[in-house]
Design a protein around this motif. Structure first.
Motif, PDB file in Angstrom:
ATOM      1  N   GLY A  26      11.710 -17.088  15.417  1.00 55.85           N
ATOM      2  CA  GLY A  26      11.158 -15.768  15.686  1.00 55.85           C
ATOM      3  C   GLY A  26      11.768 -15.140  16.933  1.00 55.85           C
ATOM      4  N   VAL A  27      12.066 -13.847  16.849  1.00 54.00           N
ATOM      5  CA  VAL A  27      12.638 -13.112  17.972  1.00 54.00           C
ATOM      6  C   VAL A  27      11.997 -11.728  18.034  1.00 54.00           C
ATOM      7  CG1 VAL A  27      14.870 -14.297  17.862  1.00 54.00           C
ATOM      8  CG2 VAL A  27      14.516 -12.205  16.538  1.00 54.00           C
ATOM      9  N   THR A  28      12.240 -11.017  19.118  1.00 55.55           N
ATOM     10  CA  THR A  28      11.847  -9.619  19.227  1.00 55.55           C
ATOM     11  C   THR A  28      13.103  -8.755  19.196  1.00 55.55           C
ATOM     12  OG1 THR A  28      11.733 -10.031  21.618  1.00 55.55           O
ATOM     13  CG2 THR A  28       9.646  -9.909  20.416  1.00 55.55           C
ATOM     14  N   PRO A  29      12.956  -7.443  18.944  1.00 56.77           N
ATOM     15  CA  PRO A  29      14.138  -6.569  18.821  1.00 56.77           C
ATOM     16  C   PRO A  29      14.971  -6.533  20.097  1.00 56.77           C
ATOM     17  CG  PRO A  29      12.160  -5.484  17.989  1.00 56.77           C
ATOM     18  CD  PRO A  29      11.696  -6.716  18.685  1.00 56.77           C
ATOM     19  N   GLY A  30      16.209  -6.097  19.941  1.00 62.20           N
ATOM     20  CA  GLY A  30      17.084  -5.989  21.095  1.00 62.20           C
ATOM     21  C   GLY A  30      17.907  -7.243  21.290  1.00 62.20           C
ATOM     22  N   GLU A  31      18.066  -7.643  22.554  1.00 63.05           N
ATOM     23  CA  GLU A  31      19.000  -8.719  22.873  1.00 63.05           C
ATOM     24  C   GLU A  31      18.611 -10.063  22.269  1.00 63.05           C
ATOM     25  OE1 GLU A  31      15.949  -8.763  26.110  1.00 63.05           O
ATOM     26  OE2 GLU A  31      17.048  -7.252  24.993  1.00 63.05           O
ATOM     27  N   HIS A  32      17.311 -10.361  22.165  1.00 61.34           N
ATOM     28  CA  HIS A  32      16.916 -11.653  21.591  1.00 61.34           C
ATOM     29  C   HIS A  32      17.362 -11.754  20.124  1.00 61.34           C
ATOM     30  CE1 HIS A  32      14.701 -13.022  25.059  1.00 61.34           C
ATOM     31  NE2 HIS A  32      14.046 -11.881  25.110  1.00 61.34           N
ATOM     32  N   VAL A  52      16.444 -15.737  10.808  1.00 60.49           N
ATOM     33  CA  VAL A  52      15.952 -15.016  11.977  1.00 60.49           C
ATOM     34  C   VAL A  52      14.837 -14.057  11.547  1.00 60.49           C
ATOM     35  CG1 VAL A  52      16.560 -13.522  13.912  1.00 60.49           C
ATOM     36  CG2 VAL A  52      18.226 -15.186  13.043  1.00 60.49           C
ATOM     37  N   ILE A  53      13.650 -14.255  12.116  1.00 60.81           N
ATOM     38  CA  ILE A  53      12.492 -13.426  11.794  1.00 60.81           C
ATOM     39  C   ILE A  53      12.201 -12.527  12.992  1.00 60.81           C
ATOM     40  CG2 ILE A  53      10.117 -13.386  10.980  1.00 60.81           C
ATOM     41  CD1 ILE A  53      12.023 -14.859   9.109  1.00 60.81           C
ATOM     42  N   GLU A  54      12.249 -11.216  12.791  1.00 63.23           N
ATOM     43  CA  GLU A  54      12.064 -10.278  13.896  1.00 63.23           C
ATOM     44  C   GLU A  54      10.631  -9.747  13.926  1.00 63.23           C
ATOM     45  OE1 GLU A  54      14.167  -6.103  15.176  1.00 63.23           O
ATOM     46  OE2 GLU A  54      15.476  -7.770  14.592  1.00 63.23           O
ATOM     47  N   PHE A  55      10.029  -9.768  15.114  1.00 66.33           N
ATOM     48  CA  PHE A  55       8.670  -9.268  15.317  1.00 66.33           C
ATOM     49  C   PHE A  55       8.710  -8.075  16.268  1.00 66.33           C
ATOM     50  CE2 PHE A  55       8.331 -13.715  14.228  1.00 66.33           C
ATOM     51  CZ  PHE A  55       7.249 -13.775  13.354  1.00 66.33           C
ATOM     52  N   SER A  56       7.810  -7.139  16.073  1.00 64.95           N
ATOM     53  CA  SER A  56       7.834  -5.916  16.872  1.00 64.95           C
ATOM     54  C   SER A  56       6.964  -6.004  18.119  1.00 64.95           C
ATOM     55  CB  SER A  56       7.374  -4.715  16.026  1.00 64.95           C
ATOM     56  OG  SER A  56       6.039  -4.914  15.570  1.00 64.95           O
ATOM     57  N   ASP A  57       6.243  -7.114  18.315  1.00 63.59           N
ATOM     58  CA  ASP A  57       5.433  -7.244  19.527  1.00 63.59           C
ATOM     59  C   ASP A  57       5.557  -8.643  20.099  1.00 63.59           C
ATOM     60  OD1 ASP A  57       3.651  -9.070  18.289  1.00 63.59           O
ATOM     61  OD2 ASP A  57       2.408  -7.438  17.534  1.00 63.59           O
ATOM     62  N   TYR A  58       4.838  -8.888  21.199  1.00 61.27           N
ATOM     63  CA  TYR A  58       4.947 -10.156  21.909  1.00 61.27           C
ATOM     64  C   TYR A  58       3.884 -11.172  21.508  1.00 61.27           C
ATOM     65  CZ  TYR A  58       8.259  -8.148  25.318  1.00 61.27           C
ATOM     66  OH  TYR A  58       9.341  -7.585  25.921  1.00 61.27           O
ATOM     67  N   VAL A  59       2.897 -10.764  20.742  1.00 58.51           N
ATOM     68  CA  VAL A  59       1.768 -11.650  20.443  1.00 58.51           C
ATOM     69  C   VAL A  59       2.020 -12.507  19.204  1.00 58.51           C
ATOM     70  CG1 VAL A  59      -0.683 -11.753  19.899  1.00 58.51           C
ATOM     71  CG2 VAL A  59       0.147 -10.085  21.563  1.00 58.51           C
ATOM     72  N   VAL A  60       2.495 -11.882  18.141  1.00 62.11           N
ATOM     73  CA  VAL A  60       2.601 -12.558  16.848  1.00 62.11           C
ATOM     74  C   VAL A  60       3.579 -13.737  16.842  1.00 62.11           C
ATOM     75  CG1 VAL A  60       3.070 -12.241  14.383  1.00 62.11           C
ATOM     76  CG2 VAL A  60       1.924 -10.443  15.671  1.00 62.11           C
ATOM     77  N   VAL A  78       8.721 -17.731  30.915  1.00 60.59           N
ATOM     78  CA  VAL A  78       7.784 -18.829  31.161  1.00 60.59           C
ATOM     79  C   VAL A  78       6.393 -18.337  31.581  1.00 60.59           C
ATOM     80  CG1 VAL A  78       7.331 -20.857  32.603  1.00 60.59           C
ATOM     81  CG2 VAL A  78       9.596 -20.505  31.620  1.00 60.59           C
ATOM     82  N   PRO A  79       6.257 -17.376  32.511  1.00 58.53           N
ATOM     83  CA  PRO A  79       4.905 -16.934  32.870  1.00 58.53           C
ATOM     84  C   PRO A  79       4.108 -16.392  31.677  1.00 58.53           C
ATOM     85  CG  PRO A  79       6.448 -16.246  34.548  1.00 58.53           C
ATOM     86  CD  PRO A  79       7.274 -16.780  33.401  1.00 58.53           C
ATOM     87  N   TYR A  80       4.801 -15.682  30.775  1.00 57.96           N
ATOM     88  CA  TYR A  80       4.094 -15.167  29.595  1.00 57.96           C
ATOM     89  C   TYR A  80       3.634 -16.314  28.704  1.00 57.96           C
ATOM     90  CZ  TYR A  80       2.990 -12.571  25.367  1.00 57.96           C
ATOM     91  OH  TYR A  80       2.341 -12.060  24.275  1.00 57.96           O
ATOM     92  N   LEU A  81       4.498 -17.289  28.470  1.00 55.93           N
ATOM     93  CA  LEU A  81       4.138 -18.432  27.638  1.00 55.93           C
ATOM     94  C   LEU A  81       2.965 -19.192  28.255  1.00 55.93           C
ATOM     95  CD1 LEU A  81       4.548 -20.425  25.322  1.00 55.93           C
ATOM     96  CD2 LEU A  81       6.338 -21.533  26.683  1.00 55.93           C
ATOM     97  N   GLU A  82       3.007 -19.406  29.558  1.00 59.55           N
ATOM     98  CA  GLU A  82       1.923 -20.127  30.215  1.00 59.55           C
ATOM     99  C   GLU A  82       0.596 -19.381  30.077  1.00 59.55           C
ATOM    100  OE1 GLU A  82       3.421 -20.612  34.167  1.00 59.55           O
ATOM    101  OE2 GLU A  82       4.523 -22.452  33.680  1.00 59.55           O
ATOM    102  N   ASN A  83       0.655 -18.062  30.172  1.00 53.43           N
ATOM    103  CA  ASN A  83      -0.563 -17.263  30.022  1.00 53.43           C
ATOM    104  C   ASN A  83      -1.096 -17.332  28.593  1.00 53.43           C
ATOM    105  OD1 ASN A  83      -2.374 -15.134  31.375  1.00 53.43           O
ATOM    106  ND2 ASN A  83      -1.732 -14.104  29.504  1.00 53.43           N
ATOM    107  N   GLN A  84      -0.198 -17.305  27.612  1.00 55.64           N
ATOM    108  CA  GLN A  84      -0.597 -17.405  26.206  1.00 55.64           C
ATOM    109  C   GLN A  84      -1.255 -18.759  25.924  1.00 55.64           C
ATOM    110  OE1 GLN A  84       0.712 -15.368  22.908  1.00 55.64           O
ATOM    111  NE2 GLN A  84      -0.383 -14.115  24.381  1.00 55.64           N
ATOM    112  N   ILE A  85      -0.680 -19.811  26.480  1.00 57.52           N
ATOM    113  CA  ILE A  85      -1.248 -21.146  26.288  1.00 57.52           C
ATOM    114  C   ILE A  85      -2.641 -21.221  26.909  1.00 57.52           C
ATOM    115  CG2 ILE A  85      -0.994 -23.572  26.951  1.00 57.52           C
ATOM    116  CD1 ILE A  85       2.064 -23.137  26.733  1.00 57.52           C
ATOM    117  N   LYS A  86      -2.784 -20.641  28.096  1.00 58.91           N
ATOM    118  CA  LYS A  86      -4.070 -20.651  28.784  1.00 58.91           C
ATOM    119  C   LYS A  86      -5.127 -19.866  28.016  1.00 58.91           C
ATOM    120  CE  LYS A  86      -6.224 -19.206  33.141  1.00 58.91           C
ATOM    121  NZ  LYS A  86      -5.978 -18.562  34.464  1.00 58.91           N
TER     122      LYS A  86
END
Length: 258
Positions: A26-32, A52-60, A78-86
């Motif tokens: 899974g990736v998001t649009p643009g450079e990823h 490659v599966i493209e998602f339009s947001d950061y949550v899904v 990393v900070p976003y991933l840590e927050n999602q895990i929490k």
């Protein structure tokens, strides 16, 4: 001898096909997304077929990974991933660094942060980590001050000094380029800026410093850290070919983090 050679080649091809693995990333649009598409043929040559599966947001993408709909994702720092895990209890781990994408401030109304008027509206991402990151960019530029107790995730409530009485409009990160029509400025993640045709190098009126702690990562479910396909994926991502692609295409707007 010719028949034997052809037979041996057919056996080798059959063995390679049999050993090939199929994964979904899974990736998001643009450079990823763009970088992963460059990885696809290189990985295929090593027996790894990437869908490659493209998602339009950061949550899904993290939900899809946790649910088993993806084998890996490559879109978050990393900070976003840590927050999602929490917040969501995901059993997801970061396994390799990918790129750093300095966040930029953009505007259709002013050419520098010094030109922001009293009471101007600044749009920022509405998720905790990217919203906090945006405020830290503005703080680093001297526009505001935030409480050091907030760490990497300050909110507008953590602003301790706001001499120009800026108003902060919190929006979904993907919608921030559109906000430039109404807001005086917007702090936008690089992938969404590039997707909207904005050039971090030429259009941003301020950029996050290069020593930002927000390196992006490849993430997988716990237990998959030693999978052979993951070793291949990381090996290809960290290859000289991909590093050269990143440095040539993005001209410093996207930086290899390994």
């Amino acid at each position: 001898m010719r028949k034997l050679a052809l037979f041996a080649s057919a056996l080798a091809l059959s063995a390679a096909m049999a050993s090939a693995e199929d994964i979904k990333v899974g990736v998001t649009p643009g450079e990823h997304a763009e970088i992963m598409e460059q990885i696809v043929p290189l990985a295929a040559a090593k027996g790894l077929n990437i869908d490659v599966i493209e998602f339009s947001d950061y949550v899904v993408p993290n939900t899809a990974l946790a649910d088993g709909d993806l084998n890996a994702n490559s879109f978050q720092h990393v900070p976003y991933l840590e927050n999602q895990i929490k917040d969501r209890g995901f059993e997801i781990v970061a396994v390799a660094k990918t790129i750093t994408t300095p966040m930029g401030v953009y505007s259709n109304k002013v050419k520098s942060l010094d030109e922001l008027a009293d009471g101007a509206t600044v749009a920022i991402p509405n998720d905790p980590t990217n919203g906090g990151r945006a405020l830290l960019v503005l703080a680093d530029e001297g526009v505001i001050k935030v409480s050091p107790d907030a760490g990497l995730v300050p909110t507008p409530l953590d602003i301790t000094e706001n001499p120009r009485n800026l108003k902060f409009r919190e929006l979904d990160a993907a919608q921030l380029p559109r906000a430039l029509q109404d807001a005086d400025a917007a702090v936008i993640n690089t992938n969404y800026a590039l997707d909207a045709g904005l050039s971090p190098k030429n259009d941003a009126i301020a950029m996050e410093k290069a020593d930002s702690p927000y390196a992006n990562v490849i993430a997988v479910r716990k237990g998959d850290e030693e999978q052979p396909w993951l070793k291949t994926l990381v090996e290809v991502y960290h290859s000289p070919e991909i590093k050269n692609y990143i440095e040539t295409k993005y001209e410093g707007a996207v930086i290899p983090a390994w």
